[in-house]
Design a protein around this motif. Structure first.
Motif, short mmCIF file in Angstrom:
data_model
loop_
_atom_site.label_atom_id
_atom_site.label_comp_id
_atom_site.label_asym_id
_atom_site.label_seq_id
_atom_site.Cartn_x
_atom_site.Cartn_y
_atom_site.Cartn_z
N GLU A 1 0.82 -1.21 0.00
CA GLU A 1 0.00 0.00 0.00
C GLU A 1 0.86 1.26 0.00
O GLU A 1 0.46 2.30 -0.55
N ARG A 2 2.03 1.19 0.59
CA ARG A 2 2.94 2.33 0.57
C ARG A 2 3.54 2.54 -0.82
O ARG A 2 3.73 3.69 -1.26
N PHE A 3 3.84 1.46 -1.51
CA PHE A 3 4.29 1.57 -2.91
C PHE A 3 3.20 2.25 -3.74
O PHE A 3 3.47 3.18 -4.51
N ARG A 4 1.98 1.77 -3.60
CA ARG A 4 0.87 2.35 -4.36
C ARG A 4 0.68 3.81 -3.98
O ARG A 4 0.46 4.67 -4.84
N GLY A 5 0.75 4.10 -2.68
CA GLY A 5 0.59 5.46 -2.23
C GLY A 5 1.65 6.40 -2.77
O GLY A 5 1.37 7.55 -3.13
N SER A 6 2.88 5.91 -2.87
CA SER A 6 3.98 6.75 -3.35
C SER A 6 3.84 7.04 -4.85
O SER A 6 3.99 8.20 -5.28
N ILE A 7 3.57 6.02 -5.65
CA ILE A 7 3.47 6.22 -7.10
C ILE A 7 2.23 7.06 -7.44
O ILE A 7 2.31 8.02 -8.21
N LEU A 8 1.10 6.72 -6.87
CA LEU A 8 -0.09 7.53 -7.10
C LEU A 8 0.08 8.92 -6.48
O LEU A 8 -0.36 9.93 -7.04
N GLY A 9 0.75 8.98 -5.33
CA GLY A 9 0.93 10.24 -4.64
C GLY A 9 1.78 11.23 -5.41
O GLY A 9 1.49 12.44 -5.43
N LEU A 10 2.83 10.75 -6.05
CA LEU A 10 3.65 11.68 -6.81
C LEU A 10 2.89 12.22 -8.01
O LEU A 10 3.02 13.40 -8.37
N ALA A 11 2.08 11.37 -8.65
CA ALA A 11 1.28 11.82 -9.79
C ALA A 11 0.22 12.82 -9.36
O ALA A 11 -0.05 13.81 -10.05
N ILE A 12 -0.39 12.59 -8.21
CA ILE A 12 -1.41 13.51 -7.69
C ILE A 12 -0.78 14.86 -7.35
O ILE A 12 -1.30 15.92 -7.71
N GLY A 13 0.36 14.83 -6.66
CA GLY A 13 1.04 16.08 -6.36
C GLY A 13 1.41 16.83 -7.63
O GLY A 13 1.24 18.05 -7.73
N ASP A 14 1.92 16.10 -8.61
CA ASP A 14 2.29 16.69 -9.89
C ASP A 14 1.08 17.35 -10.56
O ASP A 14 1.15 18.49 -11.03
N ALA A 15 -0.05 16.64 -10.59
CA ALA A 15 -1.26 17.18 -11.23
C ALA A 15 -1.79 18.40 -10.50
O ALA A 15 -2.30 19.34 -11.12
N LEU A 16 -1.67 18.42 -9.17
CA LEU A 16 -2.11 19.58 -8.40
C LEU A 16 -1.20 20.79 -8.66
O LEU A 16 -1.67 21.94 -8.73
N GLY A 17 0.10 20.55 -8.82
CA GLY A 17 1.03 21.63 -9.06
C GLY A 17 1.16 22.05 -10.51
O GLY A 17 1.75 23.10 -10.81
N HIS A 18 0.61 21.26 -11.42
CA HIS A 18 0.72 21.54 -12.85
C HIS A 18 0.22 22.94 -13.21
O HIS A 18 0.94 23.72 -13.86
N PRO A 19 -1.00 23.34 -12.81
CA PRO A 19 -1.49 24.65 -13.25
C PRO A 19 -0.78 25.84 -12.60
O PRO A 19 -0.82 26.95 -13.13
#
Length: 365
Positions: free
Chosen positions: A8-26
């Motif tokens: 679950e930590r692996f999943r959280g990290s990979i999904l988490g980095l993409a979510i952070g990226d998408a939030l910071g994109h704009p």
């Protein structure tokens, strides 16, 4: 946080980095917090927003290159360093030429990929004097995969930088970005995270850096000092509040500042995922990279259970990212998986010969 399993930590990290990226994109090119608030309200960005013609939830080249790193680790499995870098070079070249590479990629990353495509050895492909944050932003999969093997963690994190960034601080920032992810997997806390990260970076002596491709002059004169100084700055600022981390630790366009700002966001948020990534996204500097790195660390701390399920569902390529995280975990603990399903190969590294001329030019801005 302590009862969350490793997968679950692996999943959280990979999904988490993409979510952070998408939030910071704009907000990446909005140069002040005041400007962010003028556009998105007093709290700034609090959810996915469209950016540059891309729909809400779209991530940037930060996540795309992280996907390439994770795929290379899965494909190479338990091979040696040179084999890992060969496969990673294939992934980077495929990414650079892909139609999906339309998220304002960094020039240094593209130059390194161009050198790799021309056949440059991995130790010589990267730009010798660049310490941009391109290596740090994509280092999280290395931290996940080598969480229990600090020697391998440091060596692979350093090597993956050299494909594009051979400046010693670029290399050190890659190690510094991977280390807290590994620490989160191992220790499941932020307590001691800075000390572990510092210890990993301190391993980068001049001889090691030269072996990774640094020029001897830069390895001797700069070495790991700039990254270590940035970590000292995080330690000094970790109890100081600010509405803009970049005012404290720099704009994050360079490697040491990107890692420092992300670590501050995680530490100030006390590991809370939402707080950590929104601090990064609502900053005046390289907000998507800050939030990407912060998301990878905080996601490894809390796992998927600690991330807003709506964000998981709506981030770009959510299902494929989740399956890639599971493949990375499975490969870490089991047999090699040299081939992946087509939807886990978004840039076509295994669907065509990446050394051949492309049928179409990448749609780079």
């Amino acid at each position: 946080m302590n009862d969350v399993g490793e997968l679950e930590r692996f999943r959280g990290s990979i999904l988490g980095l993409a979510i952070g990226d998408a939030l910071g994109h704009p907000t990446e090119f909005v140069s002040s917090v005041a400007g962010i608030r003028a556009r998105w309200g007093e709290r700034g960005v609090t959810d996915f927003e469209p950016s540059g013609g891309h729909p809400a939830g779209t991530f940037t080249d930060d996540t795309q290159m992280s996907i390439a790193v994770a795929r290379a680790l899965v494909r190479n499995g338990h091979g040696d360093l040179d084999a890992t870098m060969r496969v990673l070079g294939e992934e980077f070249v495929a990414w650079a030429r892909s139609r999906e590479n339309n998220r304002a990629p960094g020039g240094t990353c593209l130059r390194g990929c161009s050198n790799l495509e021309r056949g440059a050895p991995w130790r010589e492909a990267g730009v010798a004097n660049s310490k941009g944050c391109g290596a740090a932003m994509r280092a999280a999969p290395v931290g996940l995969y080598f969480a229990e093997d600090t020697d391998a963690l440091v060596r692979v994190a350093a090597a993956q930088s050299s494909l594009t960034h051979r400046h010693p601080t670029g290399i050190a920032s890659s190690v510094a970005a991977a280390a807290p992810v590994a620490f989160a997997i191992r220790e499941r806390t932020t307590e001691g995270m800075l000390a572990f990260t510092r210890a990993c970076v301190a391993r980068l002596d001049a001889a090691f850096l030269v072996d990774m491709g640094c020029t001897p002059a830069l390895a001797e004169t700069i070495g790991a000092h700039e990254m270590l100084a940035a970590l000292d700055a995080v330690e000094a600022a970790q109890h100081q509040e600010s509405d803009d981390v970049c005012k404290l630790l720099g704009g994050a366009w360079i490697g040491e500042e990107a890692v420092a700002t992300a670590l501050w966001c995680v530490l100030r948020a006390r590991g809370d995922f939402r707080d950590a990534v929104l601090r990064g996204a609502n900053s005046s500097g390289d907000s998507d990279s800050i939030a990407t790195i912060a998301g990878s660390i905080a996601g490894a701390l809390v796992g998927t259970a600690g991330i807003d399920p709506s964000w998981i569902a709506r981030v770009e390529k959510s299902a494929a990212l989740d399956r890639l995280a599971q493949a990375l975990h499975r490969t870490k603990h089991g047999a090699d998986e040299p081939s992946t399903e087509a939807d886990l190969d978004p840039f076509g590294a295994q669907r065509r010969d990446v050394s051949a001329e492309p049928e179409d030019d990448p749609e780079n801005p």
